[in-house]
Structures are given as structure tokens and as C-alpha cells.
Design an enzyme around this catalytic site. Sequence first.
Site, PDB file in Angstrom:
ATOM      1  N   ARG A  88     -23.330  13.241  -9.950  1.00 43.18           N
ATOM      2  CA  ARG A  88     -22.960  13.687 -11.298  1.00 43.18           C
ATOM      3  C   ARG A  88     -21.531  13.310 -11.642  1.00 43.18           C
ATOM      4  NH1 ARG A  88     -26.072  18.325 -10.069  1.00 43.18           N
ATOM      5  NH2 ARG A  88     -28.104  18.046 -10.975  1.00 43.18           N
TER       6      ARG A  88
ATOM      7  N   ALA B  47     -10.208   7.445   1.564  1.00 43.36           N
ATOM      8  CA  ALA B  47      -9.127   7.895   0.685  1.00 43.36           C
ATOM      9  C   ALA B  47      -9.500   7.768  -0.792  1.00 43.36           C
ATOM     10  CB  ALA B  47      -7.824   7.145   0.983  1.00 43.36           C
TER      11      ALA B  47
ATOM     12  N   ASP C 258      -7.546  -3.092   8.277  1.00 42.82           N
ATOM     13  CA  ASP C 258      -6.625  -1.960   8.156  1.00 42.82           C
ATOM     14  C   ASP C 258      -6.056  -1.641   9.552  1.00 42.82           C
ATOM     15  OD1 ASP C 258      -5.173  -0.010   6.839  1.00 42.82           O
ATOM     16  OD2 ASP C 258      -6.802   1.446   6.772  1.00 42.82           O
TER      17      ASP C 258
ATOM     18  N   GLU D 137       0.876  -1.182   0.000  1.00 36.27           N
ATOM     19  CA  GLU D 137       0.000   0.000   0.000  1.00 36.27           C
ATOM     20  C   GLU D 137       0.907   1.223   0.000  1.00 36.27           C
ATOM     21  OE1 GLU D 137      -2.508   0.593   3.443  1.00 36.27           O
ATOM     22  OE2 GLU D 137      -3.932   1.809   2.313  1.00 36.27           O
TER      23      GLU D 137
ATOM     24  N   LEU E  54      -7.784  10.160  10.137  1.00 38.65           N
ATOM     25  CA  LEU E  54      -7.804   8.757  10.551  1.00 38.65           C
ATOM     26  C   LEU E  54      -6.587   8.037   9.978  1.00 38.65           C
ATOM     27  CD1 LEU E  54     -11.519   7.602  10.104  1.00 38.65           C
ATOM     28  CD2 LEU E  54     -10.229   7.787  12.249  1.00 38.65           C
ATOM     29  N   ALA E  55      -5.966   7.212  10.808  1.00 44.78           N
ATOM     30  CA  ALA E  55      -4.756   6.499  10.390  1.00 44.78           C
ATOM     31  C   ALA E  55      -4.902   5.030  10.753  1.00 44.78           C
ATOM     32  CB  ALA E  55      -3.538   7.104  11.068  1.00 44.78           C
TER      33      ALA E  55
END
Length: 386
Positions: free
Chosen positions: A234, A227, A281, A136, A313-314
Site C-alpha cells: 500500500r 537502507a 559495497d 555516499e 550491517l556495515a
Amino acid sequence: MIALTASALLTPRECIEQPLLLLDGGKIVEVTSRAVRELPRGCRSFDFPGAVLAPAYLDIHIHGGVGHDVMEPSSEGLNRFETSLARHGVAAYLPTTVTAPEENILRALEWLANSIENPREDVAGVCARPLGIHLEGPFLSHTRRGVHPPEYLLPPTLSRFDRYWQAARGHIKIMTIAPEIEGAMELVAEASRRGVCCSLGHSDADLETARAAIRAGARHATHTFNAMRPLDHRQPGLVGAILTDQHVTAEIIADGIHVDPAIVQLFLQVKGQDTAVLITDAISATGMPEGRYRLGSFEVELKGEECTSEGKLAGSVLHLDQAVRNAMQFAGWKLQETVQLASANPATVIREKQKGVVAAGADADIIILGPGGEVQKTIIAGQISG
Ligand SMILES: [Zn+2]
């Protein structure tokens, strides 16, 4: 030979009442029912009345836990982490790297390749096994980087990918990539050709670019909604491409923090039982008291249930068994429907035929669940937890 009996078994696509499951030499030998077969003589038998047997879980996106970060070369830390995963029903996982200075990523890939190739003999107890690596970063969008350090994000090139590939000795199973950055399409095609599952994520891509990446070989999505450019009626963007393509599998973090429970419900309704994948995660702070913890090369603060860095957020402190229970609650799904999202589906993403299913010939990785999905015991390669 080991014989397991319980009140039901989820294969997980089918449910067998009064099951009889025979294990030998780390493999599943036979899947049957007590209605049609007697307990064979001379085997060690374990009965779990009122419980449900199911394939053990696989976490294909996880950065660490119990104080250990998977990029850190510590056998002791890794062992502690893998033992904790087993307690939460996880038999196999993809250690997931984050964006970091190139030499740190290369060192981590080499170390992880060693631990994938050499199961440690000295380890006592039941612990989860790494099956491959989820890369990642660094091929992510600056706009949607989350907490990945911007100074180490890099444009994708074949030669750069090849350096990672060599260091990991071909053990990269998933690569998260933003398809809109220059060079990404070419790399998606080449990595897919090598058998890597290219996963769209940390991306600001529009619908057309996302669909072009899927045509180039991408077939998975990294923590859907997080993310990514938000879904707009639209400008559907990457999220629109993921939700409208039934060939694309997609991850979701069902901790109730990263994605609202109503959106988890919507996601599960749209993606359905065969393409939604629960991941954690989770980072090194998982299972630890509040404080500061590492994520790759930077620090993250855990307060309550939230890990943050630069106010964003981590990662999470979610356990995969809890994710299954949350998804059941958020979407009103049954245990059987939901177990598949953490077993058979992630195994399909990484094309592991021996994992995530209860079938003759598959690995003897089994969990014993209470009716609400609580993990009572975990069996990995035929070894039963205490
Ligand atoms: Zn992650």
C-alpha cells in the site's frame, strides 16, 4: 600486438564462438572469430582453451579491501587494494566515501582526485584503476542512515555540494542522496546538470517523492532494499519507484546476507538484464581475517562473513566475481546474462563508453573466466596478470 583465443567471448550482449581478440597499445583492435580470420603473424598469442573471454568488471560502489579504506591517504594501501581487485576481475572502480566530518571528506576527495588524475608509474603488476568517485553521504536520511554517523549527516545545499565538487576537481561520478530531505530536489537537478549520476538511497522517501526526484534527474538507486523504506503493497515507497521505472538503473548487493537470495531473484526478474547492477559495497575488512576494521571515520567488526557496527550491517566483504556467481545461482541466470550486470551496466551508469564492453576501440580490459565464472586471469590496459 596481443592475440587472445578461447572457446567463447561475451561482448557481453553477444556471444562469439571460437573468438579471436586482438589488443594493441592498451586498446582492443579487433573482435572476430577464428572461423573467419587467421591468427596474424608476429603477435604474442595466448590461448585459453575451455575458457570464456569477457569485459573486465567495474565496481561502482566500494569502500575498500585488504585492510585499506579508500578515504585513507596511503599509496601503499591503495596499491594493495587495487591489485586485489584485479585478481577478482575488476579493472575499474569508483572509490566510495562515507559520511564523516566535512574536513575528512574534503581531504579524501582531494586525495582520490589526485590518484584518478595521476596513474602511478611505479606500480608493478596488474591493478584496477579509479575512474571517479561515488559520494555516499552526507546528504542521507537520519531514519535510513544505516551505520553512517548521524552527527555528520547534513542537509543538501548547493554551496556544500560545490565544496565537495571543487575538492574532487569534478571527479564525482555518482552521488547517493535521499530525495525527501529539504534542498535535495534542487541539488539533484544541479548535480545532474553537471553530469553527476544522482542515485537515490539511504532514504525513507515515498513513491511520489521518489518519482519527483527521478523527474528532477535522478537515474540510479543505491544498494536497492538496503537502507530504504521497505516495499509495502500500500506504500510502495522508493523501492516501488525503482522497480517500476525501466529508465532507472539499480544496484544490488548479492552476497546472500544483505538481501535474501529470493529477493535478488525477484529484483533481477523485474529490473532485467539491462538495468540491474551488481556492486559489492565492500569495506576494508574484505579479504581479511575476523577483527576490527575502519570504514571512513568509524570502526566495524568482521565476524564470519558479516561486518557490523552498532548491531547493524556495515558494508560487505563480497568480491564482485563472487557476486556474479551468486546472482547466477540465486536467479538461475546464465553466465552471459549475469556478466553484463557487472560490466556493461555499471559502465552505462557512469557513461564510460570505453569500459565494460569488448569492442574495437574500447579499453583492453578483459577477463578470462572458467565456465562457472571463476576468474582465471585479468587483463588491464592490455597488461596480463601473472
Ligand atoms: Zn556503501
